[in-house]
Design an enzyme around this catalytic site. Structure first.
Site, PDB file in Angstrom:
ATOM      1  N   ARG A 243       0.851  -1.187   0.000  1.00  0.00           N
ATOM      2  CA  ARG A 243       0.000   0.000   0.000  1.00  0.00           C
ATOM      3  C   ARG A 243       0.885   1.235   0.000  1.00  0.00           C
ATOM      4  O   ARG A 243       1.930   1.268   0.670  1.00  0.00           O
ATOM      5  CB  ARG A 243      -0.911   0.038   1.234  1.00  0.00           C
ATOM      6  CG  ARG A 243      -2.089  -0.932   1.172  1.00  0.00           C
ATOM      7  CD  ARG A 243      -3.091  -0.551   0.081  1.00  0.00           C
ATOM      8  NE  ARG A 243      -4.245  -1.416   0.067  1.00  0.00           N
ATOM      9  CZ  ARG A 243      -4.372  -2.516  -0.668  1.00  0.00           C
ATOM     10  NH1 ARG A 243      -3.380  -2.906  -1.445  1.00  0.00           N
ATOM     11  NH2 ARG A 243      -5.482  -3.222  -0.632  1.00  0.00           N
ATOM     12  N   GLU A 272      -4.374   7.227  -5.101  1.00  0.00           N
ATOM     13  CA  GLU A 272      -4.534   6.564  -6.406  1.00  0.00           C
ATOM     14  C   GLU A 272      -5.811   7.005  -7.074  1.00  0.00           C
ATOM     15  O   GLU A 272      -6.837   7.123  -6.387  1.00  0.00           O
ATOM     16  CB  GLU A 272      -4.546   5.047  -6.205  1.00  0.00           C
ATOM     17  CG  GLU A 272      -3.210   4.539  -5.673  1.00  0.00           C
ATOM     18  CD  GLU A 272      -3.184   3.043  -5.384  1.00  0.00           C
ATOM     19  OE1 GLU A 272      -4.161   2.349  -5.728  1.00  0.00           O
ATOM     20  OE2 GLU A 272      -2.200   2.579  -4.816  1.00  0.00           O
ATOM     21  N   HIS A 291      -1.383  -0.175  -9.903  1.00  0.00           N
ATOM     22  CA  HIS A 291      -1.962  -1.097  -8.906  1.00  0.00           C
ATOM     23  C   HIS A 291      -2.532  -2.358  -9.582  1.00  0.00           C
ATOM     24  O   HIS A 291      -3.747  -2.596  -9.555  1.00  0.00           O
ATOM     25  CB  HIS A 291      -3.053  -0.397  -8.067  1.00  0.00           C
ATOM     26  CG  HIS A 291      -3.257  -1.071  -6.732  1.00  0.00           C
ATOM     27  ND1 HIS A 291      -3.644  -0.387  -5.595  1.00  0.00           N
ATOM     28  CD2 HIS A 291      -3.133  -2.368  -6.360  1.00  0.00           C
ATOM     29  CE1 HIS A 291      -3.750  -1.246  -4.591  1.00  0.00           C
ATOM     30  NE2 HIS A 291      -3.449  -2.457  -5.027  1.00  0.00           N
TER      31      HIS A 291
HETATM   32  C1  DGY Z   1      -5.582  -6.369  -2.733  1.00  0.00           C
HETATM   33  O1  DGY Z   1      -6.274  -7.365  -2.943  1.00  0.00           O
HETATM   34  O2  DGY Z   1      -5.586  -5.796  -1.641  1.00  0.00           O
HETATM   35  C2  DGY Z   1      -4.715  -5.875  -3.846  1.00  0.00           C
HETATM   36  O3  DGY Z   1      -4.101  -4.689  -3.531  1.00  0.00           O
HETATM   37  C3  DGY Z   1      -5.482  -5.749  -5.129  1.00  0.00           C
HETATM   38  O4  DGY Z   1      -5.869  -6.978  -5.560  1.00  0.00           O
END
Ligand code: DGY
Length: 325
Positions: A243, A272, A291
């Site tokens: 993240r 984002e 992402h």
């Molecule tokens: C998640 O699942 O948290 C990823 O960042 C996206 O698939």
């Protein structure tokens, strides 16, 4: 076949099969036909009366959304493993369960992590642009796009959960020395994977690649800031597929501009999507992805299945419900 329950289930964006089929045979399914993020007012309006909401990263599921859904809302099913977009305290207060999709996306995200390591280290994006731009004029050249070796280098993994562990496994194939730092030390994995536990500071000082695999919470917020980046080698890279909020982006930009470290491979950002004016986009030593850690046809399909089954299994009271709270 299950007897249908007439409860409304709202899915905030188009998800792949088998998710919709699993839900539409059993509930009154309403799904946004588009894959892009809903405007806030539409999200609030569309969840009205829902017993379950399946949401995606980028949908902020807070008290206003829960108020709008009303007292019937029992399940918030995240189409993701991360759930930092959901106000968990608020859900707990209202006895709403929040679920996620563990176990199905870790390998795919670990693959992408390795792609970022290789792409950043070997300068592949700039090399590709060079060829496409018609700038490759002199054939083989001794100093064209020199990069850094991945094989034999030291990989520092921050967070040895599902994804961090799979990244460590992949590193063995590249003869990398793997060191890790995690909230809890995992002694059983140390011998199995030939990895060494070190403090965060030691990890930053020794690693050629620092790869981040922690979840986003108040403890990990800006865990990597100026003081931590300053510990890294000038030739080292930061890789982040977890993240964005784990790294202080302003400090990272400053460090890259001043050649404090060699580069960064990022799939996630503090906000984002990042804006075109974000200075990360102007730095040649960054590789920037939108992402897409879990973005393969197979994995997104499995995520849809798990996220839909979390709802089914809750209402039909059977099977596994991957609860967060
Ligand atoms: C998640 O699942 O948290 C990823 O960042 C996206 O698939």
């Amino acid at each position: 076949m299950d007897r249908p329950i007439r409860h409304k289930v709202y899915v905030t964006r188009k998800i792949p099969e088998p998710g919709p089929s699993i839900l539409k045979n059993r509930f009154q399914l309403k799904m946004n036909p588009r894959a892009d993020v809903l405007r806030r007012e539409n999200l609030i309006q569309n969840v009205r009366g829902a017993y379950a909401v399946m949401c995606m990263l980028g949908d902020k599921i807070d008290s206003s959304v829960m108020d709008s859904a009303g007292p019937n809302l029992k399940v918030i099913s995240c189409y993701s493993v991360g759930y930092d977009h959901v106000d968990i305290c608020e859900a707990v207060k209202r006895k709403i369960i929040v679920t996620n999709t563990p176990n199905v996306l870790a390998n795919t995200t670990a693959d992408l992590t390795f792609s970022l390591i290789l792409t950043a280290a070997r300068n592949l994006v700039n090399a590709d642009r060079h060829v496409r731009g018609g700038n490759w004029k002199f054939g083989w050249t001794p100093d064209l796009f020199l990069g850094y070796d991945v094989h034999g280098s030291t990989l520092g993994i921050i967070g040895l959960g599902e994804i961090g562990t799979l990244v460590a496994k992949r590193a063995r194939g590249f003869d990398m020395k793997v060191i890790y730092h995690s909230k809890t030390r995992k002694r059983d994995l140390e011998s199995e994977l030939d990895i060494t536990y070190v403090s965060l500071e030691e990890l930053l000082q020794r690693s050629d690649f620092v790869s981040i695999h922690v979840s986003s919470n108040k403890d990990s917020f800006h865990m990597i800031d100026k003081s931590k980046i300053n510990l890294m080698k000038k030739t080292a890279f930061i890789i982040n597929t977890s993240r964005g909020k784990v790294i202080n982006e302003r400090d990272l930009i400053r460090a890259l501009k001043n050649n404090i470290i060699a580069g960064a491979g990022l799939d996630v950002y503090e906000n984002e999507p990042i804006s075109r004016s974000n200075q990360l986009t102007q730095l040649p030593q960054t590789v920037l992805l939108p992402h897409i850690g879990s973005a393969t046809f197979m994995t997104r399909s499995k995520m849809a299945e798990v996220a839909a089954n979390n709802i089914v299994n809750f209402f039909y009271q059977r099977g596994i419900v991957y609860k967060i709270n």
